[in-house]
Enzyme design. Structure first.
Site, mmCIF file in Angstrom:
data_model
loop_
_atom_site.group_PDB
_atom_site.id
_atom_site.type_symbol
_atom_site.label_atom_id
_atom_site.label_comp_id
_atom_site.label_asym_id
_atom_site.label_seq_id
_atom_site.Cartn_x
_atom_site.Cartn_y
_atom_site.Cartn_z
ATOM 1 N N HIS A 82 -9.394 0.441 15.230
ATOM 2 C CA HIS A 82 -8.759 -0.396 14.204
ATOM 3 C C HIS A 82 -7.713 -1.272 14.871
ATOM 4 O O HIS A 82 -6.899 -0.787 15.648
ATOM 5 C CB HIS A 82 -8.080 0.445 13.122
ATOM 6 C CG HIS A 82 -7.334 -0.418 12.146
ATOM 7 N ND1 HIS A 82 -7.957 -1.084 11.113
ATOM 8 C CD2 HIS A 82 -6.027 -0.778 12.085
ATOM 9 C CE1 HIS A 82 -7.063 -1.803 10.458
ATOM 10 N NE2 HIS A 82 -5.885 -1.633 11.023
ATOM 11 N N ASP A 161 -5.886 3.007 -2.527
ATOM 12 C CA ASP A 161 -5.255 2.050 -1.616
ATOM 13 C C ASP A 161 -5.336 0.639 -2.179
ATOM 14 O O ASP A 161 -4.382 -0.129 -2.094
ATOM 15 C CB ASP A 161 -5.895 2.101 -0.222
ATOM 16 C CG ASP A 161 -5.302 1.022 0.679
ATOM 17 O OD1 ASP A 161 -4.089 1.097 0.928
ATOM 18 O OD2 ASP A 161 -6.023 0.087 1.078
ATOM 19 N N ARG A 168 2.169 -3.096 -3.808
ATOM 20 C CA ARG A 168 3.124 -3.272 -2.700
ATOM 21 C C ARG A 168 3.299 -4.755 -2.381
ATOM 22 O O ARG A 168 4.394 -5.221 -2.073
ATOM 23 C CB ARG A 168 2.621 -2.536 -1.446
ATOM 24 C CG ARG A 168 2.737 -1.029 -1.548
ATOM 25 C CD ARG A 168 1.943 -0.352 -0.440
ATOM 26 N NE ARG A 168 2.355 -0.772 0.884
ATOM 27 C CZ ARG A 168 1.553 -0.798 1.949
ATOM 28 N NH1 ARG A 168 0.279 -0.410 1.852
ATOM 29 N NH2 ARG A 168 1.997 -1.179 3.109
ATOM 30 N N SER A 183 -2.310 3.541 4.316
ATOM 31 C CA SER A 183 -3.241 2.511 3.859
ATOM 32 C C SER A 183 -4.341 2.286 4.900
ATOM 33 O O SER A 183 -5.541 2.286 4.582
ATOM 34 C CB SER A 183 -2.447 1.216 3.605
ATOM 35 O OG SER A 183 -3.302 0.142 3.398
ATOM 36 N N LYS A 187 -8.544 4.233 4.869
ATOM 37 C CA LYS A 187 -9.787 3.449 4.884
ATOM 38 C C LYS A 187 -10.623 3.777 6.119
ATOM 39 O O LYS A 187 -11.841 3.890 6.045
ATOM 40 C CB LYS A 187 -9.456 1.948 4.839
ATOM 41 C CG LYS A 187 -8.970 1.515 3.462
ATOM 42 C CD LYS A 187 -8.525 0.070 3.440
ATOM 43 C CE LYS A 187 -7.192 -0.112 4.093
ATOM 44 N NZ LYS A 187 -6.432 -1.287 3.786
HETATM 45 N N1 URA Z 1 -3.246 -3.494 6.489
HETATM 46 C C1 URA Z 1 -3.604 -2.573 5.572
HETATM 47 O O1 URA Z 1 -4.787 -2.307 5.381
HETATM 48 N N2 URA Z 1 -2.640 -1.961 4.867
HETATM 49 C C2 URA Z 1 -1.331 -2.202 5.051
HETATM 50 O O2 URA Z 1 -0.512 -1.599 4.385
HETATM 51 C C3 URA Z 1 -0.957 -3.171 6.001
HETATM 52 C C4 URA Z 1 -1.946 -3.805 6.722
#
Ligand code: URA
Length: 410
Positions: A82, A161, A168, A183, A187
């Protein structure tokens, strides 16, 4: 559960139990906990932080708010990378097939670009016919046949999320290390991973502006990933200049293809090999051989074919997506390049149309920059520093002004 008491506890810096956190996320996901309470909790977390145990519980709760990929017993290890995002970052396109060549399974769920940060799905969709939205059954079929798939998030993955991030975004609570950690990891962990490597960028073109902020996020993600049973590691990558020599969707696919044939720029190949070596079975040297032997290139073509893409188009991306205006930006003096500011180049590429200011904006595959010179290179007055691919002369001129501001030659 008395939600106001839990918000107050976090506001005062107390810890929430795993049960509390799971109950809060379950209530929020199904709509029992209203947005105003979750906003207050997110703000309390923003100011007071969370321990590793709390962050792991939050990640686990968000991961289990939806479905995740399930793999049969005895399957090869599942691995992924990631990146926190940058300019010209096309590493995913090379990493997925290279790791699949190592006998690993790579169910890579990626995102779209937003702001100056490019998105892997947008780049892939510049390949004619390539489908990023696969059903779960199709994902399993492609992985079994090829070893890697590059796909978008399905509606069923991490709905908590999706809802929390939207909140957020409008309540000033995005830049919270535990919330970012949960977050991102929820994923990624929905892919059913055994190993994960994180590419945390820092610098003008990155989400994290300083190395110390990037290190803090990296530490949090590694601790949380490991706490949840996924072997996690990190590479901190500077993002003060773009990665490689191209930025823009089709132009980056063209560069990724060159790298897959062992002809990529050194900085790009270095990042790819470092990240792959962190999760692969084989050492870096063997991975490098697979890049240079064409094995990863063959694997990439198999994946593109399996996802409906036109394999023949891969070697002529610049003519499939031909910009009406290609303008050279030339050095106005001789010297050494000491700055190629990623932020200015990212902003220029965004304004050319390659990126999105809002999530609903369309992207233009054609535009961007390529043949970019790198920091540390010597340049002569009049030499081409990069090429701008634009729809109009006016757009190219605007991009040129913006990019020039970020170039330093001494
Ligand atoms: N990318 C994400 O997927 N979530 C975040 O909170 C910040 C960047």
């Amino acid at each position: 559960m008395h939600i106001p008491s839990l918000i107050e506890r976090k506001r005062e810096g107390g810890a929430l139990s795993s049960d509390d956190i799971h109950a809060l996320i379950a209530a929020f996901t199904c709509g029992e906990m209203p947005d105003y309470q979750m906003s207050a909790l997110a703000m309390a977390i923003y100011f007071k932080g969370m321990s590793t145990e709390e962050t792991a519980a939050l990640t686990h709760a968000m991961l289990h708010s939806g479905s995740s990929l399930q793999w049969p017993a005895g399957s090869p290890p599942r691995v992924d990378k990631h990146s926190t995002g940058g300019i010209g970052d096309k590493t995913s396109l090379i990493i997925a097939p290279l790791l699949a060549c190592d006998g690993l399974w790579v169910p890579m769920i990626s995102g779209r670009g937003l702001g100056i940060t490019g998105g892997t799905l947008d780049k892939l969709e510049s390949i004619p016919g390539f489908r990023t939205q696969l059903s779960e059954a199709e994902i399993y079929r492609v992985i079994e046949a090829v070893g890697c798939a590059m796909i978008g998030q399905t509606a069923d993955i991490c709905p908590a999320d999706k809802k929390l991030y939207a909140l957020r975004d409008v309540t000033g609570t995005v830049p919270s290390i535990p919330l970012i950690t949960a977050s991102i990891l929820s994923k990624k962990l929905a892919e059913g991973l055994d190993r994960l490597v994180l590419d945390v960028k820092y610098g003008t073109g990155a989400f994290m502006k300083t190395q110390s902020a990037a290190q803090e996020l990296a530490d949090s993600m590694v601790r949380t990933g490991n706490a949840l049973g996924v072997r996690s590691s990190v590479r901190l990558s500077p993002m003060s200049e773009p990665t490689g020599e191209a930025a823009g969707n089709a132009l980056e696919v063209a560069e990724a293809v060159r790298c897959l044939k062992g002809q990529g720029p050194a900085d790009l190949e270095d990042i790819v090999l470092d990240l792959c070596a962190a999760v692969a079975n084989s050492p870096r040297e063997v991975l490098k051989q697979r890049l240079h032997s064409g094995a990863a290139w063959t694997k990439f073509q198999q994946m593109v074919a399996a996802q409906g893409g036109d394999v023949a188009a891969l070697e002529r991306m610049e003519s499939v997506h031909y910009a009406p205006v290609i303008q050279e930006l030339k050095a106005d003096r001789s010297g050494k390049i000491t700055g190629m500011d990623a932020r200015s180049i990212g902003q220029a590429v965004l304004e050319l149309g390659a990126g999105r200011s809002r999530a609903s904006d369309p992207v233009d595959f054609v535009v961007g920059v390529d043949r970019m010179m790198k920091v540390g290179m010597d340049v002569s007055a009049g030499q081409v520093l990069l090429r701008i691919h634009a729809r109009t002369e006016a757009a190219a001129a605007t991009a040129s002004l913006l990019i020039r501001q970020g170039i330093q030659i001494v």
